[in-house]
Structures are given as structure tokens and as C-alpha cells.
Design a protein around this motif. Structure first.
Motif, PDB file in Angstrom:
ATOM      1  N   VAL A  37       0.863  -1.181   0.000  1.00 10.22           N
ATOM      2  CA  VAL A  37       0.000   0.000   0.000  1.00 10.22           C
ATOM      3  C   VAL A  37       0.898   1.230   0.000  1.00 10.22           C
ATOM      4  CG1 VAL A  37      -0.238   0.068   2.520  1.00 10.22           C
ATOM      5  CG2 VAL A  37      -1.958   1.179   1.092  1.00 10.22           C
ATOM      6  N   SER A  38       0.498   2.229  -0.760  1.00  9.50           N
ATOM      7  CA  SER A  38       1.245   3.485  -0.768  1.00  9.50           C
ATOM      8  C   SER A  38       0.259   4.632  -0.695  1.00  9.50           C
ATOM      9  CB  SER A  38       2.098   3.617  -2.032  1.00  9.50           C
ATOM     10  OG  SER A  38       1.280   3.796  -3.163  1.00  9.50           O
ATOM     11  N   SER A  39       0.762   5.757  -0.221  1.00 10.99           N
ATOM     12  CA  SER A  39      -0.032   6.977  -0.264  1.00 10.99           C
ATOM     13  C   SER A  39       0.610   7.897  -1.299  1.00 10.99           C
ATOM     14  CB  SER A  39      -0.076   7.658   1.102  1.00 10.99           C
ATOM     15  OG  SER A  39       1.213   8.003   1.535  1.00 10.99           O
ATOM     16  N   ALA A  40      -0.201   8.739  -1.886  1.00 11.79           N
ATOM     17  CA  ALA A  40       0.299   9.645  -2.914  1.00 11.79           C
ATOM     18  C   ALA A  40      -0.482  10.953  -2.880  1.00 11.79           C
ATOM     19  CB  ALA A  40       0.173   9.010  -4.302  1.00 11.79           C
ATOM     20  N   VAL A  41       0.183  12.001  -3.313  1.00 15.32           N
ATOM     21  CA  VAL A  41      -0.450  13.300  -3.509  1.00 15.32           C
ATOM     22  C   VAL A  41      -0.516  13.540  -5.011  1.00 15.32           C
ATOM     23  CG1 VAL A  41      -0.285  15.786  -3.113  1.00 15.32           C
ATOM     24  CG2 VAL A  41       0.436  14.189  -1.322  1.00 15.32           C
ATOM     25  N   VAL A  42      -1.714  13.835  -5.487  1.00 20.24           N
ATOM     26  CA  VAL A  42      -1.932  14.095  -6.911  1.00 20.24           C
ATOM     27  C   VAL A  42      -2.283  15.569  -7.055  1.00 20.24           C
ATOM     28  CG1 VAL A  42      -3.263  13.452  -8.953  1.00 20.24           C
ATOM     29  CG2 VAL A  42      -2.789  11.728  -7.181  1.00 20.24           C
ATOM     30  N   MET A  89      -2.676  11.173 -16.739  1.00 16.31           N
ATOM     31  CA  MET A  89      -4.044  11.623 -17.024  1.00 16.31           C
ATOM     32  C   MET A  89      -4.066  13.099 -17.397  1.00 16.31           C
ATOM     33  SD  MET A  89      -6.310   9.909 -14.038  1.00 16.31           S
ATOM     34  CE  MET A  89      -6.478   8.141 -13.929  1.00 16.31           C
ATOM     35  N   LYS A  90      -4.962  13.430 -18.320  1.00 13.90           N
ATOM     36  CA  LYS A  90      -5.160  14.827 -18.705  1.00 13.90           C
ATOM     37  C   LYS A  90      -5.601  15.613 -17.483  1.00 13.90           C
ATOM     38  CE  LYS A  90      -7.649  17.746 -21.901  1.00 13.90           C
ATOM     39  NZ  LYS A  90      -8.662  17.826 -22.944  1.00 13.90           N
ATOM     40  N   GLY A  91      -4.933  16.711 -17.215  1.00 10.67           N
ATOM     41  CA  GLY A  91      -5.269  17.566 -16.090  1.00 10.67           C
ATOM     42  C   GLY A  91      -4.423  17.316 -14.856  1.00 10.67           C
ATOM     43  N   VAL A  92      -3.718  16.184 -14.802  1.00  8.71           N
ATOM     44  CA  VAL A  92      -2.841  15.904 -13.664  1.00  8.71           C
ATOM     45  C   VAL A  92      -1.500  16.588 -13.918  1.00  8.71           C
ATOM     46  CG1 VAL A  92      -1.588  14.110 -12.403  1.00  8.71           C
ATOM     47  CG2 VAL A  92      -3.975  13.745 -13.039  1.00  8.71           C
ATOM     48  N   LEU A  93      -1.068  17.395 -12.960  1.00 11.93           N
ATOM     49  CA  LEU A  93       0.211  18.096 -13.072  1.00 11.93           C
ATOM     50  C   LEU A  93       1.352  17.263 -12.497  1.00 11.93           C
ATOM     51  CD1 LEU A  93      -1.062  21.624 -11.990  1.00 11.93           C
ATOM     52  CD2 LEU A  93      -0.828  20.707 -14.317  1.00 11.93           C
ATOM     53  N   ALA A  94       1.070  16.490 -11.441  1.00  8.29           N
ATOM     54  CA  ALA A  94       2.077  15.625 -10.817  1.00  8.29           C
ATOM     55  C   ALA A  94       1.372  14.626  -9.914  1.00  8.29           C
ATOM     56  CB  ALA A  94       3.067  16.439 -10.003  1.00  8.29           C
ATOM     57  N   ALA A  95       1.938  13.433  -9.840  1.00  3.57           N
ATOM     58  CA  ALA A  95       1.455  12.410  -8.905  1.00  3.57           C
ATOM     59  C   ALA A  95       2.696  11.865  -8.209  1.00  3.57           C
ATOM     60  CB  ALA A  95       0.701  11.305  -9.638  1.00  3.57           C
ATOM     61  N   SER A  96       2.781  12.100  -6.913  1.00  6.81           N
ATOM     62  CA  SER A  96       4.002  11.756  -6.171  1.00  6.81           C
ATOM     63  C   SER A  96       3.697  10.800  -5.029  1.00  6.81           C
ATOM     64  CB  SER A  96       4.626  13.024  -5.577  1.00  6.81           C
ATOM     65  OG  SER A  96       4.887  13.961  -6.594  1.00  6.81           O
ATOM     66  N   MET A  97       4.416   9.666  -5.023  1.00 10.20           N
ATOM     67  CA  MET A  97       4.279   8.723  -3.931  1.00 10.20           C
ATOM     68  C   MET A  97       4.921   9.316  -2.683  1.00 10.20           C
ATOM     69  SD  MET A  97       5.361   4.689  -3.724  1.00 10.20           S
ATOM     70  CE  MET A  97       4.451   4.305  -5.206  1.00 10.20           C
ATOM     71  N   VAL A  98       4.234   9.206  -1.564  1.00  8.21           N
ATOM     72  CA  VAL A  98       4.722   9.768  -0.310  1.00  8.21           C
ATOM     73  C   VAL A  98       5.237   8.670   0.611  1.00  8.21           C
ATOM     74  CG1 VAL A  98       4.056  11.099   1.733  1.00  8.21           C
ATOM     75  CG2 VAL A  98       3.137  11.707  -0.516  1.00  8.21           C
ATOM     76  N   PHE A  99       4.560   7.523   0.614  1.00  8.22           N
ATOM     77  CA  PHE A  99       4.877   6.461   1.558  1.00  8.22           C
ATOM     78  C   PHE A  99       4.497   5.131   0.934  1.00  8.22           C
ATOM     79  CE2 PHE A  99       3.325   3.570   4.881  1.00  8.22           C
ATOM     80  CZ  PHE A  99       4.423   3.508   5.712  1.00  8.22           C
ATOM     81  N   GLU A 100       5.264   4.088   1.237  1.00  8.01           N
ATOM     82  CA  GLU A 100       4.900   2.735   0.809  1.00  8.01           C
ATOM     83  C   GLU A 100       5.164   1.769   1.946  1.00  8.01           C
ATOM     84  OE1 GLU A 100       5.837  -0.780  -2.424  1.00  8.01           O
ATOM     85  OE2 GLU A 100       6.752   1.170  -2.717  1.00  8.01           O
ATOM     86  N   HIS A 101       4.276   0.812   2.093  1.00  9.30           N
ATOM     87  CA  HIS A 101       4.407  -0.230   3.102  1.00  9.30           C
ATOM     88  C   HIS A 101       4.100  -1.568   2.447  1.00  9.30           C
ATOM     89  CE1 HIS A 101       4.139  -2.314   6.914  1.00  9.30           C
ATOM     90  NE2 HIS A 101       2.998  -2.835   6.496  1.00  9.30           N
ATOM     91  N   ALA A 102       4.856  -2.595   2.818  1.00  5.91           N
ATOM     92  CA  ALA A 102       4.611  -3.945   2.307  1.00  5.91           C
ATOM     93  C   ALA A 102       4.714  -4.932   3.449  1.00  5.91           C
ATOM     94  CB  ALA A 102       5.620  -4.296   1.221  1.00  5.91           C
ATOM     95  N   GLU A 103       3.889  -5.960   3.389  1.00  7.07           N
ATOM     96  CA  GLU A 103       3.972  -7.013   4.385  1.00  7.07           C
ATOM     97  C   GLU A 103       3.504  -8.318   3.772  1.00  7.07           C
ATOM     98  OE1 GLU A 103       0.015  -6.682   7.039  1.00  7.07           O
ATOM     99  OE2 GLU A 103       1.393  -5.003   7.256  1.00  7.07           O
ATOM    100  N   GLU A 104       3.934  -9.401   4.408  1.00 10.07           N
ATOM    101  CA  GLU A 104       3.512 -10.723   3.962  1.00 10.07           C
ATOM    102  C   GLU A 104       2.019 -10.868   4.220  1.00 10.07           C
ATOM    103  OE1 GLU A 104       5.792 -12.624   2.431  1.00 10.07           O
ATOM    104  OE2 GLU A 104       7.279 -11.132   2.923  1.00 10.07           O
ATOM    105  N   THR A 105       1.328 -11.520   3.299  1.00 10.42           N
ATOM    106  CA  THR A 105      -0.083 -11.795   3.552  1.00 10.42           C
ATOM    107  C   THR A 105      -0.172 -12.958   4.520  1.00 10.42           C
ATOM    108  OG1 THR A 105      -0.193 -13.238   1.618  1.00 10.42           O
ATOM    109  CG2 THR A 105      -0.862 -10.959   1.305  1.00 10.42           C
ATOM    110  N   GLU A 106      -1.149 -12.905   5.367  1.00 10.85           N
ATOM    111  CA  GLU A 106      -1.315 -13.968   6.347  1.00 10.85           C
ATOM    112  C   GLU A 106      -1.990 -15.162   5.689  1.00 10.85           C
ATOM    113  OE1 GLU A 106      -1.906 -11.077  10.213  1.00 10.85           O
ATOM    114  OE2 GLU A 106      -3.511 -12.431   9.622  1.00 10.85           O
TER     115      GLU A 106
END
Length: 89
Positions: A8-13, A65-82
């Protein structure tokens, strides 16, 4: 074989103000993407998937995408699925 991972990651668009309604609509319908907030020119989103590549591909799709000026990932997390316990038969 390695266990599947959940990412999962968070991003600012950043969006041109005149394109916000359309971009919000399109981004909100993307699989694995959820909009959590924003303002007149920015959306805060999370992106979920089974690999870093999947997240990166989705972020690139948003960035192009048309109209998007920038999309920047802020944080990412990964874990094993249970592993789910096997029901007793």
C-alpha cells in the motif's frame, strides 16, 4: 516460492483546478485506488496491490491523465499476507 506480499502506498496528486472534477471521478474508479481527501488542486490517495511494480504502474497511469500536473508517492508499506487457517474437515 516466496509468500505473496500486500503493498500500500499513499500519494499526492496535483491537479489543474479546471480538471479536478473529471480527475477525481476517473481516479476514484481505478481498481486499488481510494481517495481520502484533498482540496481545490490536490487529491490524497492510497494505492493497494500485490507488488511495488503494480503500485508504480497505477501511479504512472494517474500521472499521465489529462489535467494531472504531478502524482508523487509519499509512503509505501509492504507485508507478507497472512495464511488463512485451513478449515477442519
Amino acid at each position: 516460492m516466496p509468500e505473496p506480499r500486500w503493498h500500500v502506498s499513499s500519494a499526492v496528486v496535483t491537479v489543474a483546478p479546471e480538471a479536478m472534477a473529471e480527475v477525481r471521478d476517473v481516479v476514484g474508479r481505478l481498481e486499488g485506488v481510494e481517495i481520502h481527501g484533498g482540496d481545490a488542486t490536490r487529491l490524497i490517495v492510497t494505492i493497494e496491490g500485490n507488488s511495488t511494480g503494480t503500485l508504480g504502474d497505477r501511479l504512472t497511469e494517474i500521472n499521465l491523465m489529462k489535467g494531472v500536473l504531478a502524482a508523487s508517492m509519499v509512503f509505501e508499506h509492504a507485508e507478507e499476507t497472512e495464511e488463512l487457517p485451513c478449515p477442519l474437515t
